[in-house]
Design a protein around this motif. Structure first.
Motif, mmCIF file in Angstrom:
data_model
loop_
_atom_site.group_PDB
_atom_site.id
_atom_site.type_symbol
_atom_site.label_atom_id
_atom_site.label_comp_id
_atom_site.label_asym_id
_atom_site.label_seq_id
_atom_site.Cartn_x
_atom_site.Cartn_y
_atom_site.Cartn_z
ATOM 1 N N GLN A 71 -4.775 -3.452 6.099
ATOM 2 C CA GLN A 71 -4.371 -2.909 7.453
ATOM 3 C C GLN A 71 -3.805 -1.669 7.409
ATOM 4 O O GLN A 71 -4.237 -0.592 8.117
ATOM 5 C CB GLN A 71 -3.048 -3.948 8.148
ATOM 6 N N LEU A 72 -3.100 -1.386 6.048
ATOM 7 C CA LEU A 72 -2.824 0.185 6.103
ATOM 8 C C LEU A 72 -3.978 0.951 5.949
ATOM 9 O O LEU A 72 -4.114 2.340 6.356
ATOM 10 C CB LEU A 72 -1.896 0.188 4.825
ATOM 11 N N MET A 73 -4.989 0.451 5.180
ATOM 12 C CA MET A 73 -6.323 1.324 5.023
ATOM 13 C C MET A 73 -6.899 1.781 6.487
ATOM 14 O O MET A 73 -7.223 2.652 6.614
ATOM 15 C CB MET A 73 -7.094 0.568 4.164
ATOM 16 N N VAL A 74 -6.968 0.628 7.177
ATOM 17 C CA VAL A 74 -7.623 0.873 8.547
ATOM 18 C C VAL A 74 -6.820 1.829 9.477
ATOM 19 O O VAL A 74 -7.404 2.512 10.085
ATOM 20 C CB VAL A 74 -7.571 -0.450 9.114
ATOM 21 N N GLU A 75 -5.450 1.646 9.409
ATOM 22 C CA GLU A 75 -4.510 2.425 10.087
ATOM 23 C C GLU A 75 -4.756 3.941 9.715
ATOM 24 O O GLU A 75 -4.508 4.653 10.456
ATOM 25 C CB GLU A 75 -3.164 1.985 10.197
ATOM 26 N N ALA A 76 -4.961 4.033 8.276
ATOM 27 C CA ALA A 76 -4.910 5.458 7.883
ATOM 28 C C ALA A 76 -6.233 6.153 8.285
ATOM 29 O O ALA A 76 -6.363 7.443 8.303
ATOM 30 C CB ALA A 76 -5.233 5.437 6.455
ATOM 31 N N GLY A 121 -7.018 6.398 11.404
ATOM 32 C CA GLY A 121 -6.744 6.821 12.904
ATOM 33 C C GLY A 121 -7.617 6.204 13.983
ATOM 34 O O GLY A 121 -7.527 6.544 15.110
ATOM 35 N N GLN A 122 -8.318 5.277 13.588
ATOM 36 C CA GLN A 122 -9.144 4.406 14.478
ATOM 37 C C GLN A 122 -8.582 3.200 14.968
ATOM 38 O O GLN A 122 -7.720 2.752 14.105
ATOM 39 C CB GLN A 122 -10.703 4.147 13.875
ATOM 40 N N THR A 123 -8.892 2.870 16.048
ATOM 41 C CA THR A 123 -8.197 1.693 16.676
ATOM 42 C C THR A 123 -9.060 0.324 16.178
ATOM 43 O O THR A 123 -10.325 0.495 16.448
ATOM 44 C CB THR A 123 -8.091 1.568 18.201
ATOM 45 N N PRO A 124 -8.786 -0.746 15.338
ATOM 46 C CA PRO A 124 -9.725 -1.544 14.799
ATOM 47 C C PRO A 124 -9.870 -2.825 15.906
ATOM 48 O O PRO A 124 -9.172 -2.898 16.740
ATOM 49 C CB PRO A 124 -8.720 -2.282 13.778
ATOM 50 N N LEU A 125 -11.031 -3.221 15.809
ATOM 51 C CA LEU A 125 -11.369 -4.139 16.779
ATOM 52 C C LEU A 125 -10.698 -5.567 16.183
ATOM 53 O O LEU A 125 -10.891 -6.007 14.837
ATOM 54 C CB LEU A 125 -12.998 -4.499 16.836
#
Length: 280
Positions: free
Chosen positions: A229-234, A236-240
Motif C-alpha cells: 500500500q505504501l508503494m501504491v500511495e507513493a 500518487g495515483q488512486t488505486p482501484l
C-alpha cells in the motif's frame, strides 16, 4: 504411468472440508492438522513451531535489537505462555532457550529474562481473550511506517482483502513504549474477533485462535500488505479497490486461521530441513 488410482472423496468428506484448498481427490500429499496423544506431545509441537516462527521472522529481516515477541499458550496450563527469550536474536531462538511465563510476567520455566513490553502487551491479550492461542509482534520497517498514518489497510489486492474487516487501528497509547501494565489493558480489548491490529506510531500485531503458525504467517502477510500500500500511495495515483462483496469473499476463502496455518507449512518444511539446530 500411475501406480494407483486416486479416488474422489465422498460428499460427506468434502462437506467436512474446512477450506476450498483441501483436495477433493483422495490419496494426495497435503498438509494435515496434527493430533496428539497427550499434552507433552502437543507442548513440544507448539514449542517447535514457535521457534520456527522466530526463525521465519529472522529470514524476513524483522529483527530490531531486542524488540519483537512471539507467544503461544501452553496446551496443559492455558494460563501460561511460551515466548522467545529477551535479547536473543530471532535466528538464535531454539527449543532449549524458550521461556514459559504467566500473565503477571513471572518466568516459571527457562533461564532467560522476559521482554517487558512483550509481557505487557501479550499477557494482557492472552488473559483477556482465552480463545487466543498465539500472538506476534515485531518492529518492522513497512508496518511501522504504515502505522504512523493511523489508518486501516485498503483492499487494493486479494492479499490485502484477507484483512478486510478483520483488522483494527489502535490509537490508545500510540507511540508510548508499552512497559506499564495499563498499556496492555488499553490495547487488549481491541483484539475481539479480529486477527490483526495496526498500533498507531508503533507497528503491527497479529493474533490467532488456531496456532502460532497462523499468527506468524498473517504477520508476514500484513507486513507485505503495508509495503504494497505504501508503494501504491507513493505513485500518487488512486488505486482501484476490490469491492466490499468481493473483498469479503476473498477474506472468507483466503483469510482464515486455517489458511494462515496452511501458508506456514512450506516455511516450516524449509526451516526444519535447513536449520536443524532450532530443535536443540
Amino acid at each position: 504411468m500411475l501406480d494407483k488410482v486416486k479416488t474422489t472423496l465422498s460428499p460427506q468428506q468434502q462437506a467436512a472440508a474446512i477450506s476450498i484448498y483441501q483436495p477433493k481427490q483422495a490419496g494426495l500429499i497435503f498438509p494435515q492438522i496434527p493430533s496428539f496423544d497427550n499434552h507433552a506431545e502437543e507442548r513440544q509441537h507448539r514449542k517447535e513451531r514457535l521457534v520456527a516462527a522466530c526463525r521465519a521472522f529472522a529470514q524476513q529481516g524483522y529483527d530490531y535489537g531486542f524488540a519483537g515477541h512471539l507467544t503461544v499458550r501452553d496446551p496443559e496450563f492455558p494460563e501460561l505462555y511460551w515466548t522467545n527469550p529477551m535479547c536473543v536474536h530471532f535466528s538464535q531462538v531454539r527449543v532449549s532457550n524458550l521461556i514459559l511465563a504467566d500473565h503477571k510476567g513471572k518466568v516459571v520455566e527457562g533461564d532467560y529474562a522476559i521482554n517487558r513490553a512483550g509481557f505487557v502487551l501479550h499477557a494482557a491479550v492472552h488473559e483477556a481473550h482465552p480463545d487466543i492461542m498465539a500472538m506476534c509482534h515485531a518492529h518492522t520497517v513497512y508496518g511501522t511506517a504504515f502505522a504512523a498514518l493511523g489508518k486501516p489497510l485498503e483492499p487494493i489486492s486479494q492479499d490485502a482483502a484477507a484483512f478486510f474487516e478483520d483488522h483494527v487501528v489502535i490509537r490508545d497509547e500510540a507511540g508510548q513504549v508499552a512497559v506499564e501494565e495499563k498499556a496492555g489493558l488499553a490495547v487488549c480489548d481491541w483484539f475481539k474477533d479480529v486477527k490483526a491490529a495496526i498500533h498507531q506510531n508503533h507497528g503491527l500485531l497479529t493474533a490467532s485462535r488456531h496456532s502460532i503458525e497462523s499468527a506468524a504467517f498473517w504477520f508476514i502477510a500484513l507486513e507485505r500488505c503495508c509495503q504494497q500500500q505504501l508503494m501504491v500511495e507513493a505513485t500518487g495515483q488512486t488505486p482501484l479497490l476490490v469491492s466490499p462483496d468481493r473483498a469479503r469473499y476473498s477474506r472468507e476463502h483466503v483469510g482464515s486461521d486455517y489458511i494462515g496455518w496452511l501458508h506456514f507449512q512450506p516455511i516450516w518444511d524449509q526451516l526444519s530441513k535447513t536449520q536443524p539446530d532450532m530443535f536443540d
